[in-house]
Design an enzyme around this catalytic site. Sequence first.
Site, PDB file in Angstrom:
ATOM      1  N   TYR A  37      -4.957  -5.744  -4.148  1.00  0.00           N
ATOM      2  CA  TYR A  37      -3.786  -4.987  -3.913  1.00  0.00           C
ATOM      3  C   TYR A  37      -4.412  -3.821  -2.916  1.00  0.00           C
ATOM      4  CZ  TYR A  37      -0.028  -1.446  -5.221  1.00  0.00           C
ATOM      5  OH  TYR A  37       1.040  -0.835  -5.159  1.00  0.00           O
ATOM      6  N   CYS A  38      -3.724  -3.415  -1.993  1.00  0.00           N
ATOM      7  CA  CYS A  38      -4.199  -2.458  -0.964  1.00  0.00           C
ATOM      8  C   CYS A  38      -5.661  -2.675  -0.490  1.00  0.00           C
ATOM      9  CB  CYS A  38      -4.240  -1.209  -1.846  1.00  0.00           C
ATOM     10  SG  CYS A  38      -4.387   0.300  -0.611  1.00  0.00           S
ATOM     11  N   ILE A  39      -6.594  -1.806  -0.511  1.00  0.00           N
ATOM     12  CA  ILE A  39      -8.140  -1.965  -0.176  1.00  0.00           C
ATOM     13  C   ILE A  39      -8.664  -3.175  -1.011  1.00  0.00           C
ATOM     14  CG2 ILE A  39      -9.084  -0.319  -1.790  1.00  0.00           C
ATOM     15  CD1 ILE A  39     -11.050   0.201   0.435  1.00  0.00           C
ATOM     16  N   PHE A  82      -1.221  -7.716  -1.856  1.00  0.00           N
ATOM     17  CA  PHE A  82      -0.374  -6.655  -2.024  1.00  0.00           C
ATOM     18  C   PHE A  82      -0.547  -5.598  -1.066  1.00  0.00           C
ATOM     19  CE2 PHE A  82       0.326  -7.593  -6.826  1.00  0.00           C
ATOM     20  CZ  PHE A  82       0.823  -8.722  -6.695  1.00  0.00           C
TER      21      PHE A  82
END
Length: 600
Positions: free
Chosen positions: A330-332, A358
Amino acid sequence: MTINEVAAGENRKRLEENLERVEELSKRLVASLTRRHPTPPALNGPDNALYAKAAQAYWQEWMTNPAKLIEQQVSFWGKTVTHFVEAQQTLAKGKLEAPEDPGPKDRRFKNPLWDNHPYFNYVKQQYLINADAIREAVDAIDDMDEKEKRRLRYFSQQIVDMFAPTNFLATNPEALMKAVETEGESLVRGLENLVADLEANNGELIVRLADESAFEIGENIATAQGEVIYRNRMMEVIQYSPTTEQVHETPIVLFPPWINKFYILDLKPQNSLIRWVVDQGYTLFVVSWINPDAKYRDVGLEEYVDEGYLKAMDIAKEVCGVDRVNAVGYCIAGTTLSLTLALLKKRGDKTVKSATFFTALTDFSDQGEFTPFLQEDFADGLEQEINQEGILPSFIMARTFSFLRSNDLVYGPAIRSYMMGETPPAFDLLYWNGDGANLPGKMFSQYLRGLCQRNEFAEGTLEMFGETLSVKDVDVPLMSIAAETDHIAAARDVFRGVQMMGSRSKQFVMGQSGHIAGIVNPPSKGKYGHFINDDLSLDFDDWVAAADFREGSWWPYWEAWLRKRSGKKVDARIPGDSKYEPLAPAPGTYVKLKASKQIQ
């Protein structure tokens, strides 16, 4: 003694009590400000070069096309003078009323007095005229680098937002009415809130968005059942307890971002992605990252990959007795998962059967709304802070994200808390948003310089573990979820990175809403839909135009895709085994470490 005399005595007593409280709060205010560690000036605004370039461009515009600028000025003067004259004419008629046309709607001015009171309506309309004039002046500058103009547009908008009349007591009717109704008590409570926020953050002004006393991690949020089965200096690995008699053979290892805490995926039972995944019959491992302090100064992306990603996947394989896992980032953490997949490709390691991303960026060629923060002056300021503290303190990242939506995340909450004296709402999402984490100095510098500024992964020049890594090396079956209105990882940019990946089996899904609500979108809510289109050869706009829109959450669509890559059903697995015995119940201990307590 008359009733009036009694009332006057009571009012005087309340006044004296409030003055005593103000005096005590003022002392605490000064004391808290003295504890503040000053941040590099570059983190508080752009260097003077930006304004010099803007002035030069504006002068060039004046020399080459004076008519355009004169037209803009005349338009502004005309609107301002007309507005003043109309107000004077109304007063000359002996009327104290607002004009029939109260002006354009703006949710900051929802109190009826902004429309029907002549003073407040005049202030509102003149502010909106001024704001439009500033925006038009910036937009009219042609002879300026696009990145610099984007920065100028951002910082000029910050000035416009900061000087909104709602932000000042003398021009905020709602705050004034509250002060009168409460005999000044609301202002005293507001000062108490201000001092409390400063004290909680070592003198830094970070507006508290949620009532922190309403939540306790592991008690009324982050309550899914499971066990921490492994802990090292980087992470705790949580294995969640099964809720079905059988599970799919291939486990899921989920890597949340380490900018915030993982429990965004387990706020409460009805919107918990963690619970939902387990209920679908999967063995789920979730990484809970450490909230680092200055001792983590030299921890880089390599440590996150080696001691985090690779170790967590090895644990899942050992516990489940399998050779492969399905990974989620998710994200980074999705960005770093892609780096890990490229590394595994170089090593010939087939551990990851499929990957799900994500809102994860892998191509940073368009810096989007973060352009103001990725230029050299701000980046140098960040590195100066890192060199000084060993970490990037959580409040800097939180402040940066907040000012991308300053009216919603800074000024609005500040007005309610400091001018109205209200207690922040008991809202779990806002509580999570304020529970940030510090970032190790080396890791953040690598991310800032190597990925965001130089775009090394997309360019195929990223050096890690003696290998040169490229986004093209990502070749496992994958699904990438983006969010339509995401201002952190824009769907357009996520899509471009997915197109570059070398996988033969790729899916791209765009959910409605933003960075959080676009992901935390349980099927039971029936709130946001999603877009699907298998043709990833199109450019983004054409992909959207040809996409199939489906009502409801994308979660079931993803699960159907994942099910095909998760093997046969086996007996449900209880968390841990003889080698990885439970250390603590979920959500573990690392998630409870507060950033402000970690800074030395």
